[in-house]
Design an enzyme around this catalytic site. Structure first.
Site, PDB file in Angstrom:
ATOM      1  N   ARG A  91       0.827  -1.212   0.000  1.00 31.34           N
ATOM      2  CA  ARG A  91       0.000   0.000   0.000  1.00 31.34           C
ATOM      3  C   ARG A  91       0.857   1.257   0.000  1.00 31.34           C
ATOM      4  O   ARG A  91       0.540   2.243  -0.690  1.00 31.34           O
ATOM      5  CB  ARG A  91      -0.929  -0.002   1.218  1.00 31.34           C
ATOM      6  CG  ARG A  91      -1.908   1.163   1.250  1.00 31.34           C
ATOM      7  CD  ARG A  91      -2.857   1.054   2.422  1.00 31.34           C
ATOM      8  NE  ARG A  91      -3.704  -0.123   2.329  1.00 31.34           N
ATOM      9  CZ  ARG A  91      -4.570  -0.490   3.279  1.00 31.34           C
ATOM     10  NH1 ARG A  91      -4.696   0.223   4.380  1.00 31.34           N
ATOM     11  NH2 ARG A  91      -5.305  -1.577   3.112  1.00 31.34           N
ATOM     12  N   HIS A 140       0.557   4.265  -2.767  1.00 35.74           N
ATOM     13  CA  HIS A 140       0.281   5.652  -2.363  1.00 35.74           C
ATOM     14  C   HIS A 140       1.438   6.578  -2.731  1.00 35.74           C
ATOM     15  O   HIS A 140       1.228   7.770  -2.917  1.00 35.74           O
ATOM     16  CB  HIS A 140      -0.015   5.725  -0.868  1.00 35.74           C
ATOM     17  CG  HIS A 140      -1.396   5.272  -0.510  1.00 35.74           C
ATOM     18  ND1 HIS A 140      -2.269   6.041   0.229  1.00 35.74           N
ATOM     19  CD2 HIS A 140      -2.069   4.135  -0.804  1.00 35.74           C
ATOM     20  CE1 HIS A 140      -3.413   5.399   0.377  1.00 35.74           C
ATOM     21  NE2 HIS A 140      -3.313   4.224  -0.231  1.00 35.74           N
ATOM     22  N   ASP A 141       2.628   6.028  -2.833  1.00 36.64           N
ATOM     23  CA  ASP A 141       3.772   6.831  -3.267  1.00 36.64           C
ATOM     24  C   ASP A 141       3.669   7.156  -4.751  1.00 36.64           C
ATOM     25  O   ASP A 141       3.793   8.311  -5.167  1.00 36.64           O
ATOM     26  CB  ASP A 141       5.074   6.079  -2.984  1.00 36.64           C
ATOM     27  CG  ASP A 141       6.311   6.896  -3.342  1.00 36.64           C
ATOM     28  OD1 ASP A 141       6.280   8.124  -3.171  1.00 36.64           O
ATOM     29  OD2 ASP A 141       7.303   6.296  -3.781  1.00 36.64           O
ATOM     30  N   VAL A 173       1.313   9.915  -6.289  1.00 33.33           N
ATOM     31  CA  VAL A 173       1.550  11.317  -5.938  1.00 33.33           C
ATOM     32  C   VAL A 173       2.974  11.687  -6.362  1.00 33.33           C
ATOM     33  O   VAL A 173       3.944  11.215  -5.778  1.00 33.33           O
ATOM     34  CB  VAL A 173       1.377  11.549  -4.421  1.00 33.33           C
ATOM     35  CG1 VAL A 173       1.612  13.015  -4.077  1.00 33.33           C
ATOM     36  CG2 VAL A 173      -0.022  11.113  -3.974  1.00 33.33           C
ATOM     37  N   GLY A 196       4.606  10.618  -8.786  1.00 30.48           N
ATOM     38  CA  GLY A 196       5.353   9.477  -9.287  1.00 30.48           C
ATOM     39  C   GLY A 196       6.039   8.733  -8.154  1.00 30.48           C
ATOM     40  O   GLY A 196       5.974   9.121  -6.984  1.00 30.48           O
ATOM     41  N   ASP A 226       8.610   8.304  -6.056  1.00 25.31           N
ATOM     42  CA  ASP A 226       9.784   9.109  -5.682  1.00 25.31           C
ATOM     43  C   ASP A 226      10.051   9.139  -4.188  1.00 25.31           C
ATOM     44  O   ASP A 226      10.858   9.930  -3.712  1.00 25.31           O
ATOM     45  CB  ASP A 226       9.626  10.541  -6.189  1.00 25.31           C
ATOM     46  CG  ASP A 226       8.409  11.246  -5.578  1.00 25.31           C
ATOM     47  OD1 ASP A 226       7.681  10.603  -4.790  1.00 25.31           O
ATOM     48  OD2 ASP A 226       8.180  12.430  -5.890  1.00 25.31           O
ATOM     49  N   GLU A 251       3.030  14.120   3.160  1.00 26.52           N
ATOM     50  CA  GLU A 251       1.758  13.587   2.672  1.00 26.52           C
ATOM     51  C   GLU A 251       1.054  12.692   3.682  1.00 26.52           C
ATOM     52  O   GLU A 251      -0.074  12.255   3.456  1.00 26.52           O
ATOM     53  CB  GLU A 251       2.007  12.801   1.379  1.00 26.52           C
ATOM     54  CG  GLU A 251       2.589  13.648   0.262  1.00 26.52           C
ATOM     55  CD  GLU A 251       3.240  12.828  -0.847  1.00 26.52           C
ATOM     56  OE1 GLU A 251       3.032  11.596  -0.886  1.00 26.52           O
ATOM     57  OE2 GLU A 251       3.963  13.410  -1.670  1.00 26.52           O
ATOM     58  N   ASN A 293      -4.374   9.214   3.599  1.00 27.78           N
ATOM     59  CA  ASN A 293      -3.205   8.519   4.144  1.00 27.78           C
ATOM     60  C   ASN A 293      -3.201   8.349   5.654  1.00 27.78           C
ATOM     61  O   ASN A 293      -2.677   7.369   6.176  1.00 27.78           O
ATOM     62  CB  ASN A 293      -1.914   9.265   3.763  1.00 27.78           C
ATOM     63  CG  ASN A 293      -1.568   9.130   2.294  1.00 27.78           C
ATOM     64  OD1 ASN A 293      -1.993   8.201   1.622  1.00 27.78           O
ATOM     65  ND2 ASN A 293      -0.791  10.070   1.771  1.00 27.78           N
ATOM     66  N   HIS A 310      -6.033  -6.097  -2.895  1.00 29.75           N
ATOM     67  CA  HIS A 310      -6.914  -6.166  -1.734  1.00 29.75           C
ATOM     68  C   HIS A 310      -7.190  -7.600  -1.308  1.00 29.75           C
ATOM     69  O   HIS A 310      -7.945  -7.825  -0.364  1.00 29.75           O
ATOM     70  CB  HIS A 310      -8.229  -5.434  -2.029  1.00 29.75           C
ATOM     71  CG  HIS A 310      -8.080  -3.944  -2.086  1.00 29.75           C
ATOM     72  ND1 HIS A 310      -9.075  -3.102  -2.544  1.00 29.75           N
ATOM     73  CD2 HIS A 310      -7.036  -3.140  -1.756  1.00 29.75           C
ATOM     74  CE1 HIS A 310      -8.649  -1.851  -2.488  1.00 29.75           C
ATOM     75  NE2 HIS A 310      -7.413  -1.853  -2.019  1.00 29.75           N
ATOM     76  N   THR A 311      -6.572  -8.545  -1.977  1.00 29.10           N
ATOM     77  CA  THR A 311      -6.657  -9.930  -1.524  1.00 29.10           C
ATOM     78  C   THR A 311      -5.878 -10.120  -0.225  1.00 29.10           C
ATOM     79  O   THR A 311      -6.033 -11.133   0.458  1.00 29.10           O
ATOM     80  CB  THR A 311      -6.139 -10.906  -2.603  1.00 29.10           C
ATOM     81  OG1 THR A 311      -6.448 -12.247  -2.210  1.00 29.10           O
ATOM     82  CG2 THR A 311      -4.643 -10.772  -2.801  1.00 29.10           C
ATOM     83  N   ASP A 321     -10.259  -9.639   2.310  1.00 28.76           N
ATOM     84  CA  ASP A 321     -10.549 -10.974   1.775  1.00 28.76           C
ATOM     85  C   ASP A 321     -10.623 -11.909   2.973  1.00 28.76           C
ATOM     86  O   ASP A 321      -9.600 -12.362   3.485  1.00 28.76           O
ATOM     87  CB  ASP A 321      -9.435 -11.396   0.806  1.00 28.76           C
ATOM     88  CG  ASP A 321      -9.552 -12.850   0.357  1.00 28.76           C
ATOM     89  OD1 ASP A 321     -10.522 -13.528   0.760  1.00 28.76           O
ATOM     90  OD2 ASP A 321      -8.668 -13.311  -0.374  1.00 28.76           O
ATOM     91  N   THR A 380      -9.044 -15.938   2.446  1.00 22.62           N
ATOM     92  CA  THR A 380      -7.603 -16.189   2.567  1.00 22.62           C
ATOM     93  C   THR A 380      -6.901 -14.855   2.816  1.00 22.62           C
ATOM     94  O   THR A 380      -6.213 -14.328   1.941  1.00 22.62           O
ATOM     95  CB  THR A 380      -7.039 -16.851   1.296  1.00 22.62           C
ATOM     96  OG1 THR A 380      -7.398 -16.043   0.150  1.00 22.62           O
ATOM     97  CG2 THR A 380      -7.589 -18.248   1.103  1.00 22.62           C
TER      98      THR A 380
END
Length: 338
Positions: free
Chosen positions: A67, A71-72, A75, A77, A79, A93, A99, A198-199, A253, A256
């Site tokens: 994650r 999220h990096d 925003v 690219g 970086d 951020e 976040n 999101h599994t 999920d 599993t």
């Protein structure tokens, strides 16, 4: 129905054309597979070892690092800007609404960085560490391997406003989420495949309250198993915030939760997606393309693994041209060098 589909198709075409110019740099980044071959040959071994320790200690750490990478990249690219702390001269951020309650795993990155600074001081960027760590995290919980192009620089800036606007949220409509992916140069196929992350991982009550007290029953049908699952979710997440209820968590999920597989798509087909944004890919009235992709990945785990790998490379190649010019290799991932 047809008019809605036509509108969405037109949007996809328009955004695709715009992306040709908006993300021309991202389409051909100056990244290579052997970037650290001579300067830090033990790089992969060090990151793999640290990630293995972290995931063995708690399988949820795999989702946290994955994650963070996502999220990096959305925003400025990929970086490393998401790792920066607030200072007198810089607003990070981490406190963005998208976040503040959803990101963790920063200490894992710190540990990896410290090991690498001991072995190869001043060589490996935090942005590259996060990209490799995300790949290793997926592998450690049963997911696919992919080669990671390297050579990113760490930004000396961050953008809280872009974190607020660029990142998809759990209750946004399908059109809005697709547009956010298209803006990054990522296709509808990339969106559906990357959502498969999101599994693994957990979601807070605030993220799924609207879903379970909304159309969950309508999408999942009136069967005993789904009703039992829904009741269990309601016991975790009250209809209005009560005490610490808003911070209660559950697996995205439930079948599993600690294994990277295609079970997430099976849940969407059954109408049991935990987040509104996920279930919309299968049940939304305008989700004709996403509906078919969800069915495909539910039926063919190898197709999901292949597309997820390809889409992760594509997302990792979203570059920050400013960082390549004025960026650096941070000594501490939380702060720019002085």
């Amino acid at each position: 129905m047809r008019s809605s589909q036509s509108i969405l198709q037109l949007m996809i075409i328009v955004f695709s054309i715009l992306n040709t110019s908006l993300h021309a740099i991202a389409s051909d980044p100056p990244l290579t597979l052997d970037y650290y071959a001579s300067t830090c040959p033990t790089l992969f071994e060090i990151i793999k070892k640290e990630m293995k320790c972290s995931v063995l200690a708690d399988p949820r750490n795999a989702a946290l690092i994955l994650r963070l990478h996502f999220h990096d990249c959305f925003v400025q690219g990929c970086d490393g800007s998401v790792l920066l702390e607030d200072t007198i001269n810089l607003q990070g951020e981490k406190k963005a609404s998208t976040n503040i309650n959803s990101l963790n795993g920063f200490r894992i990155v710190d540990r990896i960085k410290n090991k690498l600074e001991s072995e190869c001081p001043g060589i490996v960027s935090c942005a590259d560490i996060l990209t490799i760590a995300a790949r290793d995290a997926v592998i450690l919980v049963g997911g696919p391997y992919w080669d990671v192009p390297l050579g990113r620089k760490d930004s000396v800036t961050a953008s809280l406003p872009l974190a607020e606007s660029n990142l998809p949220t759990q209750n946004e409509g399908l059109v809005t989420i697709i547009s956010k992916f298209l803006y990054q140069g990522l296709s509808v196929t990339d969106m559906v495949a990357l959502s498969g992350a999101h599994t693994i991982g957990m979601a807070r009550c605030e993220s799924f309250r609207e879903r379970i007290y909304g159309d969950f029953g309508a999408t999942s049908g009136k069967n005993l198993l789904s009703e039992t699952y829904l009741n269990s979710l309601k016991s975790i997440c009250p209809p209005t915030p009560v005490g610490e209820g808003k911070n209660n968590i559950t697996a995205m999920d439930y079948v599993t939760p600690n294994l990277f597989d295609n079970s997430f798509y099976h849940l969407l087909v059954k109408g049991e997606g935990l987040l509104n944004s996920d279930q919309e890919m299968y049940s939304g009235v305008i989700g004709f393309q996403t509906h078919e992709l969800v069915k495909k990945y539910a039926a063919d785990p190898l197709a999901f693994f292949q597309q997820f790998s390809d889409s992760m490379v594509k997302m990792g190649n979203i570059t920050n041209s400013e960082s390549f010019v004025n960026g650096e290799v941070r000594k501490n991932c939380r702060f720019v060098n002085t």
